[in-house]
Design a protein around this motif. Structure first.
Motif, PDB file in Angstrom:
ATOM      1  N   TYR A 124      -0.936  -6.083   7.525  1.00  0.00           N
ATOM      2  CA  TYR A 124      -0.420  -4.889   6.850  1.00  0.00           C
ATOM      3  C   TYR A 124      -0.663  -3.647   7.703  1.00  0.00           C
ATOM      4  O   TYR A 124      -1.570  -3.606   8.531  1.00  0.00           O
ATOM      5  CB  TYR A 124      -1.090  -4.714   5.491  1.00  0.00           C
ATOM      6  CG  TYR A 124      -0.733  -5.802   4.515  1.00  0.00           C
ATOM      7  CD1 TYR A 124       0.317  -5.648   3.633  1.00  0.00           C
ATOM      8  CD2 TYR A 124      -1.447  -6.995   4.503  1.00  0.00           C
ATOM      9  CE1 TYR A 124       0.661  -6.660   2.749  1.00  0.00           C
ATOM     10  CE2 TYR A 124      -1.105  -8.013   3.631  1.00  0.00           C
ATOM     11  CZ  TYR A 124      -0.056  -7.849   2.751  1.00  0.00           C
ATOM     12  OH  TYR A 124       0.286  -8.838   1.890  1.00  0.00           O
ATOM     13  N   ILE A 125       0.149  -2.632   7.467  1.00  0.00           N
ATOM     14  CA  ILE A 125       0.004  -1.342   8.125  1.00  0.00           C
ATOM     15  C   ILE A 125      -0.369  -0.323   7.056  1.00  0.00           C
ATOM     16  O   ILE A 125       0.290  -0.246   6.006  1.00  0.00           O
ATOM     17  CB  ILE A 125       1.321  -0.916   8.810  1.00  0.00           C
ATOM     18  CG1 ILE A 125       1.720  -1.938   9.875  1.00  0.00           C
ATOM     19  CG2 ILE A 125       1.195   0.470   9.420  1.00  0.00           C
ATOM     20  CD1 ILE A 125       3.113  -1.732  10.431  1.00  0.00           C
ATOM     21  N   SER A 126      -1.402   0.458   7.311  1.00  0.00           N
ATOM     22  CA  SER A 126      -1.822   1.479   6.345  1.00  0.00           C
ATOM     23  C   SER A 126      -0.755   2.561   6.229  1.00  0.00           C
ATOM     24  O   SER A 126      -0.245   3.067   7.224  1.00  0.00           O
ATOM     25  CB  SER A 126      -3.149   2.106   6.787  1.00  0.00           C
ATOM     26  OG  SER A 126      -3.469   3.196   5.938  1.00  0.00           O
ATOM     27  N   GLN A 127      -0.421   2.903   5.008  1.00  0.00           N
ATOM     28  CA  GLN A 127       0.525   3.977   4.725  1.00  0.00           C
ATOM     29  C   GLN A 127      -0.181   5.170   4.087  1.00  0.00           C
ATOM     30  O   GLN A 127       0.449   6.031   3.485  1.00  0.00           O
ATOM     31  CB  GLN A 127       1.628   3.475   3.783  1.00  0.00           C
ATOM     32  CG  GLN A 127       2.418   2.317   4.349  1.00  0.00           C
ATOM     33  CD  GLN A 127       3.230   2.726   5.563  1.00  0.00           C
ATOM     34  OE1 GLN A 127       4.136   3.519   5.458  1.00  0.00           O
ATOM     35  NE2 GLN A 127       2.863   2.210   6.715  1.00  0.00           N
ATOM     36  N   GLY A 128      -1.507   5.186   4.183  1.00  0.00           N
ATOM     37  CA  GLY A 128      -2.276   6.277   3.594  1.00  0.00           C
ATOM     38  C   GLY A 128      -2.832   5.883   2.239  1.00  0.00           C
ATOM     39  O   GLY A 128      -3.128   4.717   1.977  1.00  0.00           O
ATOM     40  N   TYR A 129      -2.953   6.872   1.383  1.00  0.00           N
ATOM     41  CA  TYR A 129      -3.517   6.663   0.053  1.00  0.00           C
ATOM     42  C   TYR A 129      -2.622   7.313  -0.988  1.00  0.00           C
ATOM     43  O   TYR A 129      -1.779   8.143  -0.674  1.00  0.00           O
ATOM     44  CB  TYR A 129      -4.900   7.318  -0.055  1.00  0.00           C
ATOM     45  CG  TYR A 129      -5.962   6.655   0.774  1.00  0.00           C
ATOM     46  CD1 TYR A 129      -6.741   5.629   0.248  1.00  0.00           C
ATOM     47  CD2 TYR A 129      -6.212   7.061   2.076  1.00  0.00           C
ATOM     48  CE1 TYR A 129      -7.732   5.024   1.003  1.00  0.00           C
ATOM     49  CE2 TYR A 129      -7.205   6.464   2.842  1.00  0.00           C
ATOM     50  CZ  TYR A 129      -7.962   5.450   2.291  1.00  0.00           C
ATOM     51  OH  TYR A 129      -8.938   4.858   3.031  1.00  0.00           O
ATOM     52  N   GLU A 130      -2.879   6.957  -2.229  1.00  0.00           N
ATOM     53  CA  GLU A 130      -2.226   7.660  -3.325  1.00  0.00           C
ATOM     54  C   GLU A 130      -3.198   7.786  -4.482  1.00  0.00           C
ATOM     55  O   GLU A 130      -4.068   6.934  -4.688  1.00  0.00           O
ATOM     56  CB  GLU A 130      -0.926   6.983  -3.761  1.00  0.00           C
ATOM     57  CG  GLU A 130      -1.070   5.645  -4.426  1.00  0.00           C
ATOM     58  CD  GLU A 130       0.271   5.019  -4.802  1.00  0.00           C
ATOM     59  OE1 GLU A 130       1.326   5.496  -4.348  1.00  0.00           O
ATOM     60  OE2 GLU A 130       0.249   4.051  -5.565  1.00  0.00           O
ATOM     61  N   LEU A 131      -3.049   8.894  -5.198  1.00  0.00           N
ATOM     62  CA  LEU A 131      -3.821   9.074  -6.417  1.00  0.00           C
ATOM     63  C   LEU A 131      -3.308   8.102  -7.462  1.00  0.00           C
ATOM     64  O   LEU A 131      -2.182   7.603  -7.354  1.00  0.00           O
ATOM     65  CB  LEU A 131      -3.681  10.511  -6.928  1.00  0.00           C
ATOM     66  CG  LEU A 131      -4.202  11.611  -6.011  1.00  0.00           C
ATOM     67  CD1 LEU A 131      -3.814  12.977  -6.562  1.00  0.00           C
ATOM     68  CD2 LEU A 131      -5.713  11.509  -5.881  1.00  0.00           C
ATOM     69  N   LEU A 132      -4.071   7.858  -8.489  1.00  0.00           N
ATOM     70  CA  LEU A 132      -3.612   6.963  -9.550  1.00  0.00           C
ATOM     71  C   LEU A 132      -2.370   7.515 -10.228  1.00  0.00           C
ATOM     72  O   LEU A 132      -1.591   6.774 -10.803  1.00  0.00           O
ATOM     73  CB  LEU A 132      -4.734   6.716 -10.548  1.00  0.00           C
ATOM     74  CG  LEU A 132      -5.967   6.015  -9.958  1.00  0.00           C
ATOM     75  CD1 LEU A 132      -7.020   5.800 -11.025  1.00  0.00           C
ATOM     76  CD2 LEU A 132      -5.598   4.705  -9.295  1.00  0.00           C
ATOM     77  N   SER A 133      -2.148   8.838 -10.118  1.00  0.00           N
ATOM     78  CA  SER A 133      -0.948   9.459 -10.683  1.00  0.00           C
ATOM     79  C   SER A 133       0.282   9.175  -9.834  1.00  0.00           C
ATOM     80  O   SER A 133       1.398   9.450 -10.249  1.00  0.00           O
ATOM     81  CB  SER A 133      -1.139  10.978 -10.772  1.00  0.00           C
ATOM     82  OG  SER A 133      -1.261  11.527  -9.462  1.00  0.00           O
ATOM     83  N   GLY A 134       0.083   8.633  -8.604  1.00  0.00           N
ATOM     84  CA  GLY A 134       1.200   8.311  -7.728  1.00  0.00           C
ATOM     85  C   GLY A 134       1.388   9.290  -6.580  1.00  0.00           C
ATOM     86  O   GLY A 134       2.181   9.045  -5.686  1.00  0.00           O
ATOM     87  N   THR A 135       0.683  10.419  -6.581  1.00  0.00           N
ATOM     88  CA  THR A 135       0.785  11.379  -5.488  1.00  0.00           C
ATOM     89  C   THR A 135       0.245  10.754  -4.214  1.00  0.00           C
ATOM     90  O   THR A 135      -0.881  10.283  -4.187  1.00  0.00           O
ATOM     91  CB  THR A 135      -0.012  12.665  -5.811  1.00  0.00           C
ATOM     92  OG1 THR A 135       0.479  13.212  -7.034  1.00  0.00           O
ATOM     93  CG2 THR A 135       0.109  13.684  -4.697  1.00  0.00           C
TER      94      THR A 135
END
Length: 146
Positions: free
Chosen positions: A83-94
């Motif tokens: 897999y390639i990391s695409q960053g992170y997201e908040l549980l709200s989807g941001t």
């Protein structure tokens, strides 16, 4: 002589006040009302930045990063085979990138976002070929029948 009622130390987002007034900006000398005020005086409130926790989830494990309000933090770039990391997201989807720097304003939970890192494996035999999508760095255990 009139009396002056001192106000409570006001709240400040992201900080905790100790509730006292001080005579110096470094907040080392507490003001003690013990008589008449005969000249102008400037009083200071003492605030301490709150500590928070960023909890991040990589898909199988939870990790915690202690942070202090108002300071900037960079989340680690996680690795996951195939897999390639695409960053992170908040549980709200941001969503946000691991390359950015962020200021935390409270306890926060984020999850890693992954994109499959696919490669094409082509098996050639007897003038025929069988293409197979596979995740990069996966183990091939047996070839498909042509």
């Amino acid at each position: 002589m009139s009396a002056v009622a001192f106000p409570e130390v006001p709240a400040k987002a992201g900080y905790t006040a100790d509730g006292k007034w001080y005579t110096d900006a470094a907040c080392t000398t507490e003001f003690v009302a013990n008589g008449a005020i005969t000249s102008d005086i400037k009083l200071y409130a003492n605030y301490t930045a709150n500590d928070y926790t960023i909890t991040y989830f990589d898909g199988s494990e939870h990790y915690e990063l202690p942070v202090t309000y108002g300071k900037e933090y960079t989340l680690p770039t996680l690795e996951k085979p195939g897999y390639i990391s695409q960053g992170y997201e908040l549980l709200s989807g941001t969503k946000f990138d691991t390359k950015g720097t962020y200021t935390v304003v409270g306890d926060t939970t984020v999850k890693a976002v992954w994109k499959e890192d696919k490669v094409l494996v082509t098996f050639n035999s007897n003038n025929s070929s069988v293409p197979v999508d596979a995740l990069r760095n996966c183990l091939v255990t047996s070839a498909p029948a042509p």
